[in-house]
Design an enzyme around this catalytic site. Structure first.
Site, PDB file in Angstrom:
ATOM      1  N   GLU A 172       0.881  -1.316  -0.045  1.00 39.49           N
ATOM      2  CA  GLU A 172      -0.090  -0.001  -0.125  1.00 39.49           C
ATOM      3  C   GLU A 172       1.042   1.260   0.038  1.00 39.49           C
ATOM      4  OE1 GLU A 172      -3.151  -0.131   3.075  1.00 39.49           O
ATOM      5  OE2 GLU A 172      -4.296  -1.906   1.924  1.00 39.49           O
ATOM      6  N   GLU A 291      -5.673  -8.331  -0.561  1.00 41.68           N
ATOM      7  CA  GLU A 291      -6.266  -7.803   0.770  1.00 41.68           C
ATOM      8  C   GLU A 291      -7.815  -7.684   0.484  1.00 41.68           C
ATOM      9  OE1 GLU A 291      -4.571  -5.248   3.802  1.00 41.68           O
ATOM     10  OE2 GLU A 291      -2.653  -5.708   2.971  1.00 41.68           O
ATOM     11  N   GLN A 348      -7.812 -10.973   7.474  1.00 40.03           N
ATOM     12  CA  GLN A 348      -6.479 -11.656   7.760  1.00 40.03           C
ATOM     13  C   GLN A 348      -7.145 -13.249   8.018  1.00 40.03           C
ATOM     14  OE1 GLN A 348      -3.359  -9.912   9.788  1.00 40.03           O
ATOM     15  NE2 GLN A 348      -3.595  -7.840   8.682  1.00 40.03           N
TER      16      GLN A 348
HETATM   17  O1  AHR Z   1      -5.215  -5.843   7.016  1.00 38.97           O
HETATM   18  C1  AHR Z   1      -5.018  -4.718   7.835  1.00 38.97           C
HETATM   19  C2  AHR Z   1      -4.278  -3.340   7.076  1.00 38.97           C
HETATM   20  O2  AHR Z   1      -4.941  -3.031   6.144  1.00 38.97           O
HETATM   21  C3  AHR Z   1      -2.887  -3.743   6.562  1.00 38.97           C
HETATM   22  O3  AHR Z   1      -1.638  -3.737   7.397  1.00 38.97           O
HETATM   23  C4  AHR Z   1      -2.840  -2.812   5.333  1.00 38.97           C
HETATM   24  O4  AHR Z   1      -1.987  -3.384   4.318  1.00 38.97           O
HETATM   25  C5  AHR Z   1      -4.086  -2.344   4.882  1.00 38.97           C
HETATM   26  O5  AHR Z   1      -4.759  -1.339   5.100  1.00 38.97           O
END
Ligand code: AHR
Length: 493
Positions: A172, A291, A348
């Site tokens: 990011e 993500e 996650q």
């Molecule tokens: O998954 C949580 C956070 O979300 C991660 O660290 C980041 O890459 C995103 O903004």
């Protein structure tokens, strides 16, 4: 209300890359400490890893697990995390304002992933560090040469290389919140030079460059174009990230958010193809949606968490049935775009915006979103077929036509089974759904699971771990009733 789904063997989207069922573990909150690692726990193995968690993850057969971040990676010093544990520094961790004890590091995580029957998708730090350190960590992990970092790995007890195949070029980097945030051109130049060094060190690896942090970033589009123009020949994938939420409480609108994911994927694929043409290249850049999830429940609580703790309970969203329906729709979108999306990571995996939760030192429990993820990971492997949906639509928020039925269809050549993943977005009405199979060798229903609850906000908890859990239901090869606001997995043979 009536609806119809037609699936035709002749209308194939793509052979699905299993890696769309990948996930993510970051050094954030209780994902590592108290999540996968809890040396005092009654199920802890010889390395302190919780075996109840490992067992559940093994059952999912997760192809890749992204590591060590996320935002965390932009301050990551990988050398802190290998070798003699007693010499590892405790660090101020500036992405999440926590203390990182480095008790679990790269050495241990790659072994954990092996025990989980998975593979590490490793990210390098392009925030506070750059191409040289990126090359060094590739050498440490993958090289068989008689050279400094490969020998450091051997001295740490690992004669055989870790063999990490997929690497992310930072995380990011378009986001102002990122440690070492960069403009598109600053990032693109750094990523390109890092990519060259990393591939010179190990030509067998593949690389994911950072795309936008979400569809609404002000630099979206222009960022991708710049990164692709600079890096095209040296990378294999561009990333997409997006989290979805329902802070306003408009469930009908929230259930339509997978249409935004559709648009995001199609737009980025279009940009990749535009730059391909511009460069007159033979190569396609594929998409890594590394993500995605629902994330909003914990935002307020996280503001109140004291800084500089080890493993504070950050991002511990407790997911409702409504969230599980959204995750079901998002998974359908990924399957329906499997011609372009080759990697996707549910973000996650444990405790942090996660399907799997633990009480540190106590039991493990499964969130509502675990179930659509589990069914897709288990039965979504094979060929994605176009599911033609004929149903009414509704308007919500800025969207004029959200279909009440969301569906994906996967045929497994290996088992001869066709699996349908279906969400009924209607909040109050059952749908009488007729099914038509064309050219498919299926004649009966093997299994039909439904996930629903009278209360859209129903959740699981350590005390009531199965409050929202899948139930067996009836279906025939040509019809099924979909209860209001429900998720379905139907396997036909
Ligand atoms: O998954 C949580 C956070 O979300 C991660 O660290 C980041 O890459 C995103 O903004």
């Amino acid at each position: 209300m009536k609806a119809k789904i037609t699936v035709n063997m002749a209308n194939q989207i793509s052979s699905i890359d299993d890696r769309i069922y990948s996930s993510f573990i970051e050094h954030l909150g209780r994902a590592v400490y108290g999540g996968i690692y809890d040396p005092g726990h009654e199920t802890a193995d010889d390395m302190g890893f919780r075996q109840d968690v490992l067992h559940t993850i093994r059952e999912l057969a997760i192809p890749l697990i992204r590591y060590p971040g996320g935002n965390f990676v932009s301050g990551y010093r990988w050398e802190d995390t290998v070798g003699d544990k007693s010499k590892r520094p405790r660090r101020m961790e500036l992405a999440w304002f926590s203390v990182e004890p480095n008790e679990v590091g790269l050495d241990e995580f790659q072994e954990w992933a092996r025990r989980a029957n998975s593979h590490v998708m490793m990210a390098v730090n392009l925030g506070t560090r750059g191409p040289a350190e990126a090359g060094n960590v590739v050498e440490y992990c993958n090289s068989t040469t008689d050279t400094y970092y490969a020998n450091m790995r051997r001295a740490n007890g690992f004669e055989a290389p870790f063999g990490i195949h997929t690497w992310c070029l930072g995380n990011e980097m378009d986001g102002p919140w990122q440690i070492g945030h960069k403009t598109a051109l600053e990032y693109a130049r750094t990523a390109c030079e890092a990519a060259k060094i990393m591939k010179w060190t190990d030509p067998s690896i593949e690389l994911v460059a950072c795309g936008s942090s979400n569809l609404h970033m002000p630099t979206f589009g222009q960022w991708e174009e710049t990164v692709l123009r600079e890096c095209y020949d040296h990378i294999d994938y561009i990333s997409l990230h997006n989290y979805y939420g329902n802070p306003s409480g408009d469930t009908a609108e929230f259930l339509g958010c997978s249409l935004d994911m559709d648009r995001f994927i199609e737009t980025v694929a279009g940009i990749c193809d535009k730059i391909k043409k511009e460069k007159n290249s033979e190569k396609d850049i594929q998409l890594s949606f590394d993500e995605w999830n629902v994330w909003f429940h914990s935002n307020e609580a996280d503001q109140k968490i004291e800084k500089w703790q080890v493993a504070p309970p950050l991002l511990e969203d407790v997911y409702t049935l409504e969230d599980a329906l959204v995750v079901g729709c998002l998974l359908n979108t990924l399957i329906n775009h499997s011609d372009r999306v080759k990697i996707a990571c549910l973000a996650q995996l444990v405790n942090v915006i996660a399907p799997i939760m633990t009480v540190t030192g106590g039991p493990m429990w499964l969130q509502t979103i675990f179930y659509p993820y589990m069914y897709a990971a288990r039965y979504g492997r094979g060929t994605a077929l176009q599911a033609e949906v004929d149903c009414e639509t509704y308007a919500a928020g800025e969207k004029k036509a959200i279909p009440y039925v969301d569906c994906s269809a996967v045929f497994s050549e290996e088992t001869g089974q066709l699996t349908l993943f279906i969400v009924n977005r209607h909040l109050t009405d059952s749908l009488e759904l007729s099914l038509e199979m064309k050219g498919l060798p299926v004649s009966r229903v093997l299994e039909h699971k439904v996930l629903t609850h009278a209360d859209l906000k129903a959740v699981n908890s350590p005390e009531h771990p199965e409050h929202v859990a899948p139930q067996d239901a009836e279906a025939s090869v040509d019809s099924v009733t979909l209860q209001p606001h429900s998720y379905h997995m139907i396997r036909l043979v």
